[in-house]
Design a protein around this motif. Structure first.
Motif, PDB file in Angstrom:
ATOM      1  N   TYR A 151       2.192  20.383 -23.136  1.00  0.00           N
ATOM      2  CA  TYR A 151       1.289  19.170 -23.264  1.00  0.00           C
ATOM      3  C   TYR A 151      -0.166  20.019 -23.045  1.00  0.00           C
ATOM      4  CZ  TYR A 151       4.614  15.888 -21.885  1.00  0.00           C
ATOM      5  OH  TYR A 151       5.912  15.138 -21.998  1.00  0.00           O
ATOM      6  N   ASP A 172       2.650  14.345 -16.856  1.00  0.00           N
ATOM      7  CA  ASP A 172       2.568  14.440 -18.367  1.00  0.00           C
ATOM      8  C   ASP A 172       4.129  14.280 -18.667  1.00  0.00           C
ATOM      9  OD1 ASP A 172       0.575  15.041 -19.986  1.00  0.00           O
ATOM     10  OD2 ASP A 172       0.104  16.910 -19.408  1.00  0.00           O
ATOM     11  N   TYR A 230      -2.562  14.919 -15.845  1.00  0.00           N
ATOM     12  CA  TYR A 230      -3.346  14.865 -16.855  1.00  0.00           C
ATOM     13  C   TYR A 230      -4.188  13.730 -16.885  1.00  0.00           C
ATOM     14  CZ  TYR A 230      -0.690  10.833 -18.889  1.00  0.00           C
ATOM     15  OH  TYR A 230      -0.290   9.470 -19.153  1.00  0.00           O
TER      16      TYR A 230
END
Length: 475
Positions: A151, A172, A230
């Motif tokens: 990611y 993530d 995230y």
């Protein structure tokens, strides 16, 4: 001094804070998106270069050495990297729609629902499952050349720290391969999506989040840094949304509704996802609609209206926008929350020669508000609601949003994702910070009872129009 780095979809930012959580300096860089025929990609070198630039600049603006840095960024998509974290090809964005036919197939044959029942994640075209399967079928040489499919923030962390291999975190990894109970990859889901032979590309999950020190490429060495979570869970941390039932609405490029929970309910209509956090047993029920402020940006650019004109235009036309209505599903890959409809597109109705730019602006703001209400209800909001993101810069829109949602808003301004990244890093390193001070709201916006009653009826009409639009999308 503490620094939070937020690697967004269109903007990369670094924000510096003092020990009380006061925001001292922010540096930002725009990064481009390459959109063509439903394909949405980003140049990884441009993204990483922007991170280095903003980090260098914000460090020069603070009066003392930086003690700690936290990293967050956009989720989903596929970022293929080699052993050193360098790009194998352009990153496929979470906004990418090329895998919609695969998703249609999985919706029809039950694969989509089976994955949701196992992981709590409702796949959409821009998440790693469909994208990896599409690349495996149409561009296998890219997967062959890659060491890991990571990611965005994971690529940045490996490059900043020189880590020997890429890793990710539980937040993530939550979409679509993570078993939320064991907090490890579900190999059965990998097999369902036809990716067993690509299993080695999935980055190991670092639980708790990975740590390291920045080095090289013009950066001061030995700044301690932590990778993750995230941007959605980072914003929840930065807004102080941790108690079960409390929620956060992020009015940004993506319109994301998050509710803190200790439950795991895999029944009901498959939609949204459960985001695992650094605290086992604690999750965020997330309903991240594809488009938030991006819908308003499109209307503004199409009508030639500047952002600073929005508040005045909202004040110049009444609730209901003289009959103009917008279903705000502008993403080229359709919608993913609180339902999955890959072929759904935005609709504009009630327009006549008498309609004004103000009517269009209000109609899209109201439409986004209705979509937000739909997402928050589906996510199970029962407590207080915080709101953050670029949309909070418009006081008139926040008042409209409070009316549409029919509840008070705890407005948290500034770089909330970067703030949450610092709080996550501090917890990981055992640095004691006053989280109440760091997450204090900047304003409370109360709804007007009369307008809230009006919008409650408008919301029911919105749901009816949406049902009709979804039916058309399927045919």
């Amino acid at each position: 001094m503490y620094v939070g780095i937020d690697v967004g979809t269109s903007m990369v930012k670094a924000a510096a804070f003092d020990g009380t959580g006061r925001e001292l300096a922010v540096e930002s860089r725009h990064v481009g998106l390459d959109l063509h025929g439903g394909v949405v990609e980003q140049d990884m070198e441009e993204v990483y270069g922007a991170v280095v630039a903003v980090l260098e600049e914000v460090i020069t603006r603070v009066p003392e050495p930086v003690e700690l840095a936290g990293l967050t960024g956009q989720g989903d998509g596929v970022w293929l990297v080699d052993e050193e974290g360098r790009p194998v090809r352009a990153a496929a964005s979470w906004m990418d729609g090329r895998a919609h036919e695969l998703l249609d197939q999985w919706l029809a044959d039950g694969t989509f629902e089976t994955v949701f029942r196992r992981t709590g994640g409702a796949m959409f075209p821009g998440c790693p499952g469909p994208l990896l399967a599409w690349l495996d079928r149409h561009e296998p040489e890219s997967l062959d050349a890659a060491r890991a499919a990571v990611y965005c923030k994971d690529m940045v962390f490996q490059r900043l720290t020189g880590a020997a291999r890429a890793t990710t975190d539980v937040s993530d990894a939550s979409m679509p391969f993570l078993d939320p109970r064991s907090r490890t990859y579900d190999n059965g889901v990998v097999e369902l999506l036809g990716l067993t032979h690509r299993r080695g590309l999935l980055a190991p999950v670092s639980d708790p989040i990975a740590t390291g020190e920045t080095r090289g490429e013009g950066l001061p060495s030995a700044i301690r840094i932590a990778n993750g979570p995230y941007d959605l869970p980072a914003c929840a941390l930065g807004a102080g949304v941790t108690a079960p039932g409390d929620g956060l609405l992020i009015v940004g490029t993506c319109l994301a509704a998050l509710v803190a929970t200790t439950d795991l309910d895999l029944t009901g209509e498959p939609a949204g996802l459960y985001i695992s956090t650094d605290r086992p047993g604690h999750r965020l029920r997330a309903m991240p609609a594809m488009v938030g402020t991006a819908a308003l940006d499109w209307v503004l650019s199409t009508t030639g209206v500047r952002h600073e004109e929005v508040d005045g235009l909202l004040a110049s036309t009444p609730p209901g926008a003289h009959g103009v209505r917008v279903l705000p599903y502008f993403a080229p890959s359709g919608e993913r929350a609180p339902f999955v409809e890959p072929r759904l597109r935005a609709e504009l109705s009630g327009v006549s020669l008498e309609s004004t730019r103000a009517d269009l602006v209000r109609a899209v703001c109201e439409g986004i508000g209705y979509a937000a209400r739909h997402c928050l209800e589906a996510a199970g909001l029962t407590g207080s609601l915080a709101v953050c993101g670029g949309g909070t810069r418009s006081p008139a829109w926040m008042r409209l949003l409070a009316d549409v949602l029919g509840r008070p808003l705890r407005v948290v301004e500034g770089e909330v994702g970067a703030r949450g990244a610092v709080l996550a890093a501090a917890e990981r390193y055992g640095v004691a910070l006053d989280t109440a001070a760091w997450t204090r709201p900047t304003a409370i916006v109360e709804p007007d009872p009369g307008r809230a009653a009006y919008y409650a009826k408008g919301y029911e009409e919105h749901l009816t129009r949406l049902t009709e639009a979804r039916s058309r999308a399927r045919t």
